[in-house]
Design an enzyme around this catalytic site. Sequence first.
Site, short mmCIF file in Angstrom:
data_model
loop_
_atom_site.label_atom_id
_atom_site.label_comp_id
_atom_site.label_asym_id
_atom_site.label_seq_id
_atom_site.Cartn_x
_atom_site.Cartn_y
_atom_site.Cartn_z
CB THR A 42 -1.03 -0.45 1.41
OG1 THR A 42 -1.59 -1.32 1.27
CG2 THR A 42 -1.70 1.70 1.72
CG ASP A 69 -4.21 -2.02 6.70
OD1 ASP A 69 -4.38 -2.59 5.63
OD2 ASP A 69 -4.10 -1.19 6.72
CB THR A 115 2.60 -0.83 4.28
OG1 THR A 115 2.00 -2.57 3.00
CG2 THR A 115 3.44 -1.15 4.36
N GLY A 169 -3.46 -6.56 5.63
CA GLY A 169 -4.89 -5.68 6.58
C GLY A 169 -5.65 -6.54 7.47
N1 ASP Z 1 -2.90 -3.28 3.93
C1 ASP Z 1 -3.13 -4.23 2.65
C2 ASP Z 1 -4.29 -4.68 2.30
O1 ASP Z 1 -4.69 -5.56 3.24
C3 ASP Z 1 -2.20 -4.56 1.24
C4 ASP Z 1 -0.16 -3.75 1.65
O2 ASP Z 1 -0.41 -3.29 2.52
O3 ASP Z 1 0.71 -5.03 1.40
O4 ASP Z 1 -5.47 -4.60 1.21
#
Ligand code: ASP
Length: 296
Positions: free
Chosen positions: A151, A182, A202, A205
């Site tokens: 993210t 998240d 990040t 999530g």
């Molecule tokens: N946190 C993000 C999600 O779960 C993905 C990421 O940040 O790698 O959608």
Amino acid sequence: MGWGIISTWEMAHEGTKKGASILKNGGKAPEAVTEAIKEVENNPEYVSVGFGGLPNENGDVELDAGYMNGDTLSAGMTGAVKNIKNPVILAKNLSEERFNIFLTGKGAEKYALEKGLEKRNMLTEKSENEYKRRVEDVSKKLLSPYEGHDTVGVVAVDNFSTVIAATSTSGLFMKKEGRLGDSPVIGSGFYADSDTGGAVATGLGEDLMKGCISYETVRLMKEGKKPQEAAEIAVKNLDKKLTDKRGKSGDISVVCMNRYGEWGAFSNTREFKFVVCCEGKEPEIYKIEDYKVIKI
Ligand code: ASP
């Protein structure tokens, strides 16, 4: 101490430079953060955000974004939205609403088009090929379907002490249709309060949400912790809690900045890169490796 901007992952380098130059020239944090994120969203080389993002299990690109203004606590969120060029701008628009601040799917797309946001097919040939390869690999059981995600999250404070936090992502590669992580969830993927500072996250999530990690990081700063200490405590506590209660923790990484432009970052992963620029300095790439902050 003064203005500052901090972003997750190396893909945010160019965007962070752009955001920093806005702040350096007396511009405001809302513009710095959205320009930084748009730079990543518009680049098809970055396959986990915006145009060219990684598709869900049906081969469709569904995008998530969040935006928060720490002056007013106004927040806007969008999830599983298709065909909108800049989800972060959609989230910012939603943050200006009194009601209906979190829109998903078709409703989010309809709202964005009504607001005059640009429509775009977000699937690129590169991401489609990645998807086809993954479907094949998963059918041969070579890979977990969910590997591949990141993210872009940005926190900035401007010369007027306004703190903004925002995120944008395509979420987990091969996720179920409609899945939200998240990133579009206030307090989990992002949080900002101009009295204190802001944080973005990040990682996985499903686990980041269990600790409301961005809110927790800001709360620790509010309690008086320096940003680096706040990031470390928040990540370590959530990692330990998940490990104790569930046997393991997913990837957890956080970057944060207080209202004075002091920053912090921490991660429970083997390597996590981020970009920082503060008043009087050039944008620099750092990494957390073996729990240490190292300048690259
Ligand atoms: N946190 C993000 C999600 O779960 C993905 C990421 O940040 O790698 O959608």
